[in-house]
Design an enzyme around this catalytic site. Structure first.
Site, short mmCIF file in Angstrom:
data_model
loop_
_atom_site.label_atom_id
_atom_site.label_comp_id
_atom_site.label_asym_id
_atom_site.label_seq_id
_atom_site.Cartn_x
_atom_site.Cartn_y
_atom_site.Cartn_z
N SER A 129 0.83 -1.20 0.00
CA SER A 129 0.00 0.00 0.00
C SER A 129 0.87 1.26 0.00
CB SER A 129 -0.98 0.00 1.17
OG SER A 129 -0.33 -0.34 2.37
N ASP A 174 8.92 -3.24 -5.12
CA ASP A 174 7.52 -2.85 -4.96
C ASP A 174 7.15 -1.71 -5.90
OD1 ASP A 174 7.57 -4.73 -3.00
OD2 ASP A 174 7.32 -3.35 -1.32
#
Length: 387
Positions: A129, A174
């Site tokens: 996130s 990521d």
């Protein structure tokens, strides 16, 4: 979804004049865990769940942030001038970090903005996130101010901000997976030089199922930086004899022939994981290209075992989810994904077994851990977009 978000923005900030809506995905890593900062390969993909941002420029220096995921925090105000990390800034340190990083890279941000976020990634799940918010913020800044930056630049700026502004010593995976995502493809990335190729994920009769342990964790205060230091110690001792730049440069055979150079047994185990996991990732992508999904699944299982025993980043929650998954007929492979210490598992499950998988794994997890896990059947999506 877009209309709902714009309506909420108007409710929070008074009107919806001149707003634009953006989306950046979350990511899951199919295999190649804790290899990205060890100069190895990773194999992540972007997801169709992620972070939405509704934003507009202001004609002053004020930054106003609001998250539908943390409504109790209300509107958090700041300024584009003199940005620095502040504990009371909470989640806004992530978008602020990217704004700071753009400035550090020579991209002057001339004015403030109003920004509202909504994420449908489970918070603290290990589906990135924070990196999703970073890439989203970068995409907004590029669009608003015409900065000449590529999606790969957005990934590097996001990593820089997380390292230098938020103090998490993360690798590039990521942000790269999110910024460079491509529908129905995973990204076979060599983190040593950022060379990559897209590999189509063809799962005939099977799906990717993410199971969220609901054990919350914060990357910065987990053992993440400690593991990284242990790998660096091992590498330095191997380099006294070997001409290597990273643990990812070694084959299994070369590692085993030289493991005695590593003084501490714990560092031997950390390095063993990094070396073997990199080789597993190479084998897994080769298996996928050969349409050998069974071998791919077995390598996922081996990855989890190594993360549990040699790298010690799993814990009872993730081990329970994976070990129960392995017992379900129709599960091709299952492993923890992300940094560990909570977060999620990723499993390849045959379509006809998905209901039984959710029921059996969910029931045992609740009995053993005392709270429920959540299940997400996910699809592979694209990188950041202006909606």
């Amino acid at each position: 979804m877009k209309e709902k978000l714009i309506a909420k923005f108007a409710e929070v900030f008074g009107d919806d004049k001149d707003v634009q809506v953006f989306f950046a995905p979350g990511r899951v890593n199919l295999i190649g865990e804790h290899t990205d900062y060890n100069g190895g390969h990773v194999f992540p993909c972007a997801l169709t769940i992620g972070t939405y941002g509704v934003a507009r420029k202001r004609n002053d220096d004020v930054l106003r942030f609001y998250s539908m995921n943390f409504e109790e925090l209300g509107v958090i105000e700041s300024s584009i001038k003199g940005i620095k990390p502040e504990k009371e800034a909470d989640w806004t340190n992530y978008p602020k970090g990217v704004m700071w990083a753009f400035g550090e890279k020579g991209y002057e941000i001339p004015c403030g903005m109003d920004l509202m976020l909504f994420g449908n990634i489970p918070n603290g799940s290990g589906l990135s996130s924070s990196a999703s918010v970073e890439v989203l913020t970068g995409a907004i800044l590029r669009e608003f101010f015409g900065f000449q930056v590529s999606n790969q630049d957005l990934a590097l700026i996001g990593q820089f901000s997380e390292n230098k502004f938020n103090g998490v010593n993360c690798g590039i995976m990521d942000q790269f997976a999110i910024a460079m995502g491509k529908k129905d493809n995973a990204i076979f990335l060599d983190t040593a030089d950022l060379s990559f190729e897209y590999a189509p994920i063809v799962l005939e009769g099977a799906k990717i199922v993410i199971t969220c342990s609901n054990k919350k964790r914060g990357l910065g205060d987990s053992k993440y930086n400690e593991r990284r230091a242990e790998c660096e110690e091992a590498l330095a001792q191997l380099q006294t004899k070997l001409d290597i730049k990273a643990l990812g440069d070694l084959s299994e055979e070369e590692f085993e022939a030289n493991v005695g150079l590593i003084e501490r047994e714990v560092c031997q185990r950390r390095a063993r994981h990094a070396v073997y996991e990199n080789q597993r990732t190479l084998k897994a992508v080769a298996a996928l290209k050969a349409n050998d999904i069974t071998t791919f699944g077995k390598l996922m299982n081996d990855s989890h075992t190594s993360l549990r025993d040699d790298y010690e980043v799993t814990g009872i929650e993730l081990d329970t989810l994976v070990e129960e998954a392995w017992k379900v007929p129709g599960v091709i492979g299952s492993r923890m994904t992300g940094a560990g210490f909570g977060g999620c598992t990723v499993s390849l499950v045959k379509d006809e077994a998905i209901d039984a998988f959710k029921e059996q794994v969910g029931k045992t997890y609740l009995e053993k851990i005392g709270y429920a896990a959540d299940f997400y059947v996910v699809e592979i999506g694209d990188g950041p977009v202006l909606l």
